[in-house]
Design an enzyme around this catalytic site. Structure first.
Site: not given
Ligand code: GLU
Length: 488
Positions: A260-263
């Site tokens: 996801s975008k947090r990665h």
């Protein structure tokens, strides 16, 4: 054997995801390998989440990756249209066939009634499947419900279809990637194939489209396996030939959670914005589930296509290692021909007056700064000192270098001697070597210390590109102007 026809069918509810790009790539490779056709279909039945900007992004991203399609919304083809929202007149006909054959039925349940059913199941700690309340409604009952103003949805009759084509409730198929897969269809509730507003649902529309577009192989993520059972039953109920299915393992983040975008970036266009080369992205995602027969991981899309075999795809999940992608990207940057690299760096240099440089100077600048680039965007911070008359001196360069007595003496000497130097690469090379040697011989100053002084004054930094190249590009005036300015 009939022609291989595969497709990628993204839903435009977001920019093209890197996972969808991988699925598209494997479909593309499979088509290439088998002289088949790769088809793009836009699955935009969810009007609320669909945006034209996402459709454009899907087109642009696939093209940027070199995954060109043979049939699609923009170029058409023999089985168009290739956008589901333009196919709404096709879907009702097959709904009628299913109703006529008893493989589908009208369901008048309201959302509130269905919600109550779900709550009841949850209360009894049971997995929810639709109670099939509407499966045996008489014509009179239906009329009555219609008179109440209810509009029916259409549900698929799972058990009836299963019983018509199979000996038991077990439905199985041979997956091209995962091997033998099976499921007890008693666990599949009668699912909606057309909503009460007339919109087809995914599982239904996908079968109609894949069948009418003569798709022979459906290659997609394993998150669709549960859908595949439903889809096989629809194919059978309509008398369509069932395609072959291949389900890919998922792509996980390094911490094994869903990517996801947090990665980091997840959309192809975001990777590109961050400075990844599309060639590196293609090579990298190919390795998420596929391994080359010769162990050689760096491969162009054409080389991968030659080596690609669907049997070699791994059925397990793959980990998206951003560090490996970065390493691969830096490798691709190193391999790019200079003219190509010059063009690709331009979007990351828009904040600089590039027209201050001649083409030869720009070439030189790229030649001497390319080595440490991991991302194309790294060029932005690598080159500010090539522009303008003045240079910003970084605190480190000031305190550790320019403020020292040695540096001050070196610079005074440099300015007075370099005044008379002929400013060509060859000559600068020679003169600087002599200059360093003199400082070593006369004052015992290490060559690198001598050079630090010049570098700090001219670039404002303690490290960077080849000094001769920098001086040559800046020219004598600017170089000496900066050196003088650094003298207290
Ligand atoms: N529109 C579906 C998706 O984006 C397509 C799935 C499929 O390949 O059937 O997940």
């Amino acid at each position: 054997m009939s022609e291989v026809r595969v497709r990628i069918a993204p839903s435009p509810s977001g920019n093209l995801h890197i996972g969808t790009a991988r699925t598209a790539l494997f479909n593309y490779l499979f088509a290439k390998k088998n002289n088949g056709k790769f088809i793009l279909r836009i699955e935009d039945t969810d009007a609320l989440r669909t945006q034209q900007a996402y459709v454009d992004n899907i087109f642009d991203s696939l093209k940027a990756l070199g995954l060109n399609w043979d049939e699609g919304p923009d170029i058409g083809g023999p089985y168009g249209p290739y956008t589901q929202s333009k196919r709404f007149d096709i879907y009702p006909k097959y709904i009628q066939t299913l109703l006529d054959k008893g493989f589908a039925y009208e369901c008048f349940c309201t959302p509130e009634e269905l919600e109550a059913e779900k709550e009841e199941a949850a209360k009894n700690k049971k997995a929810y499947v639709y109670t099939r309340k509407c499966v045996n409604l008489t014509e009179e009952e239906k009329e009555k419900l219609r008179a109440e103003g209810r509009k029916p949805a259409i549900r698929f009759n799972v058990q009836k279809a299963q019983a018509a084509f199979h000996d038991s409730s077990i439905l199985s198929f041979e997956d091209l990637v995962k091997g033998h897969l099976h499921m007890d269809t008693n666990l599949i509730g009668d699912f909606v194939i057309m909503k009460s507003n007339g919109a087809p649902t995914y599982n239904y529309a996908v079968v109609i489209d894949d069948a009418l577009m003569h798709i022979t192989h459906v290659i997609r993520g394993e998150d669709h396996i549960s859908n595949t059972y439903k889809q096989i039953l629809i194919y059978e109920a309509l008398g369509f030939e069932v395609p072959k299915f291949g389900h890919l393992g998922m792509i996980l983040a390094p911490d094994r959670s869903k990517l996801s975008k947090r990665h980091g970036a997840t959309a192809v266009s975001d990777f590109v914005k961050e400075g990844y080369l599309t060639e590196a992205l293609v090579n990298f995602v190919a390795l998420l589930g596929w391994s080359p027969s010769d162990g050689q991981e760096i491969k162009s899309i054409d080389e991968i296509a030659k080596d690609f075999r669907i049997e070699d795809l791994s059925s397990s999940n793959s980990i998206f290692e951003y560090d490996k992608l970065k390493w691969m990207n830096s490798h691709y940057i190193k391999m790019l021909p200079i003219e190509d690299l010059k063009e690709r760096l331009k979007p990351y240099l828009t904040m600089y007056p590039l027209d201050e440089l001649t083409d030869a100077q720009y070439t030189k600048m790229v030649e001497i700064t390319r080595e440490p680039l991991t991302l194309l965007s790294d060029i932005t911070d690598a080159v500010p000192y090539f522009f303008g008359k003045d240079v910003k001196i970084e605190p480190d360069a000031q305190a550790k270098t320019l403020d020292t007595e040695v540096s001050q003496s070196v610079l005074k000497d440099f300015v007075s001697k370099a005044q008379d130097w002929e400013w060509t690469e060859e000559n600068l090379e020679e003169k600087l070597a002599q200059f360093r040697a003199d400082w070593k011989a006369n004052e015992g100053i290490k060559p690198k210390v001598t050079m630090w002084a010049i570098r700090a004054a001219v670039t404002g930094r303690t490290c960077g590109a080849d000094m001769v190249g920098i001086l040559e590009i800046l020219g004598k005036d600017t170089s000496l102007y900066r050196a003088k300015k650094a003298i207290k």
